[in-house]
Design a protein around this motif. Sequence first.
Motif, PDB file in Angstrom:
ATOM      1  N   THR A 196      -7.317 -18.181  35.105  1.00  0.00           N
ATOM      2  CA  THR A 196      -7.675 -16.825  34.729  1.00  0.00           C
ATOM      3  C   THR A 196      -6.404 -15.984  34.680  1.00  0.00           C
ATOM      4  O   THR A 196      -5.426 -16.301  35.365  1.00  0.00           O
ATOM      5  N   GLU A 213     -18.455 -15.409  36.761  1.00  0.00           N
ATOM      6  CA  GLU A 213     -17.958 -16.651  36.171  1.00  0.00           C
ATOM      7  C   GLU A 213     -18.340 -17.845  37.049  1.00  0.00           C
ATOM      8  O   GLU A 213     -18.079 -17.837  38.254  1.00  0.00           O
ATOM      9  N   ILE A 261     -10.613 -18.019  31.645  1.00  0.00           N
ATOM     10  CA  ILE A 261     -11.734 -17.629  32.506  1.00  0.00           C
ATOM     11  C   ILE A 261     -11.606 -16.146  32.864  1.00  0.00           C
ATOM     12  O   ILE A 261     -10.524 -15.661  33.198  1.00  0.00           O
ATOM     13  N   SER A 262     -12.698 -15.447  32.809  1.00  0.00           N
ATOM     14  CA  SER A 262     -12.702 -14.034  33.201  1.00  0.00           C
ATOM     15  C   SER A 262     -12.598 -13.920  34.722  1.00  0.00           C
ATOM     16  O   SER A 262     -13.244 -14.685  35.444  1.00  0.00           O
ATOM     17  N   PRO A 263     -11.818 -12.960  35.245  1.00  0.00           N
ATOM     18  CA  PRO A 263     -11.687 -12.792  36.698  1.00  0.00           C
ATOM     19  C   PRO A 263     -12.869 -12.034  37.287  1.00  0.00           C
ATOM     20  O   PRO A 263     -12.722 -10.969  37.890  1.00  0.00           O
ATOM     21  N   VAL A 286      -8.988 -22.516  40.726  1.00  0.00           N
ATOM     22  CA  VAL A 286      -8.623 -21.585  39.658  1.00  0.00           C
ATOM     23  C   VAL A 286      -7.243 -21.002  39.947  1.00  0.00           C
ATOM     24  O   VAL A 286      -6.994 -20.503  41.049  1.00  0.00           O
TER      25      VAL A 286
END
Length: 567
Positions: free
Chosen positions: A403, A388, A382-384, A319
């Motif tokens: 993210t 997730e 994407i949410s931090p 990520v």
Amino acid sequence: MTSTATTIDAAIEALTEGAVRWAATPLAERGLLLRQVHDLTARHAQDWVDIAVDIKGLPKDSPLVGEEWVSGPYPVITGTGALIESLAALDAGRSPLDGFEITAAPGDRSAVHVLPHGIFDRLLLNGFTAEVWTKPGIGAETVRARAGSGARTPARDSGVAVVLGAGNIFSIPPLDLLYQLIADNRVVALKLNPITDPLLPVFERIFAPLIERGFLRILTGGAEVGTALVNHPDVTSVHMTGSSNTHDAIVFGPGAEGARRRAANTPLLAKPITSELGGVSPTIVLPGQWSEADLRFQAEHLATQRLHNNGYNCVASQVAIVSADWPQKEKFLAELRAAFDRAPERPAYYPGSENRVANARKEYPRAQRVGPNNDRTLVLGISPSKDEPALREEYFSPVFGVTELPGTGPEFLRAAVDVSNEEFVGTLGVNIIAHPKTLRQLGAALDKAIADLRYGTVAINAWTGVGYLTARASWGAFPGHTLDDVQSGIGVVHNALLIDDPERTVVRGPFRPAPRSITRGEFTLAPKPPWFVTNRTAATTGRLLAYFSAAPGWSKLPAIFASALRG
């Protein structure tokens, strides 16, 4: 042929006798054995790579063959060479760290400068550096005095270690067994991952000097063989590379009963175990004013961090953390997708890869399908948060996420460090990508960020995989994990200087490749690195580097430079 109960017992019996002989083997003689392994690795390197290419289904003329040179024979050649030097120093009554600079590092730590070491490092890896930071409170003189690990007491019989080999990067099992022998003073039963079974004949030829003396046995088979070895009453310790799920099954047992034991922290395994278990690795992209060439190169850098070995790396970046307020964010994300699209196609050779990709796409229905055959996955937005899946599941496949966090400058870096420490599962490696001007502006804030990141390797404008390839660097999770919360593992490997108290390795590299770096003021000579998935001459450069490392010489440099510059 799969090992049986009879062959397992015979192997452990031979090794138990071998442990006594190993304890009676002087350091100078150990160094001679390592020299033989070093030379045999070079002699059989082409056979090793040929078999590795067949295992992974790569076309023999693909530049990606370079990955098998650089992550196969090359680190074993450099690793044995560095260990030979450390043993020679100890045998002469010196510290392995004599001749290495040690400076103060943030947080009352000491930093051992392990790369570059010598003129050839300065030429071939120009612009790259690596330091091993100790745990806090350990001064330079103490670091020098303690260096040597088990090789400082070679006459101690430390018994038999089982090493459960990895199946993704083929230098991992050899490097792990060498560390057990030299640093931990143990003879080794190596159980190969079934993926690597075709390499058995090559490994037997390379390690024949150790096998003939009873210091090593190599076994094959599935989980039942590993279980029998780990639980053998005459085995004194275990080292494994793999997943945390496998670790927990070994330590606590499988299924619901194993989960209950883990919750209560009541291990079934009654012997010490060390491990390297991967995790979810982040890459922090600091906002700055980048040129079009910078955007493209760093997008390829990020794609490499994921797509090297098709994502089957314990330290593959999973990520990227980018600034939502970066004016160039959309341009960078467009370049990132393009880099994933143009990287060479390759087979999904590692078991379960397609299922993991399918699960990721199910978890993220809006994921983009990228790559030559749409077999790679890019997930934006994407949410931090640790809730997730992308931040808590190691996909071990060509799946990559992005993210976003608000802010720029020190406040963005601070937030990214906090998210990396608190929300991501695992502590093996973290990368930071930033323009040189941004790094200068951050100053002390960057030093603090590096010190605050709880990861075993921190790489700035380099991939943490460079730390893996640096023989004298330590490799492993950030220290402090426990059996019931193992994260990325316990202990270190590689560490050819035998540093007694390593906390992390810090790697730095150039933001731009040569010759563009020179015209833009970085003054580094390194072209596009051979581990980049977009490097067109990686196979040739990797082969030349491996053979150069076996027998360095000035006459070999022009061919390496010529190949590297065409990459």
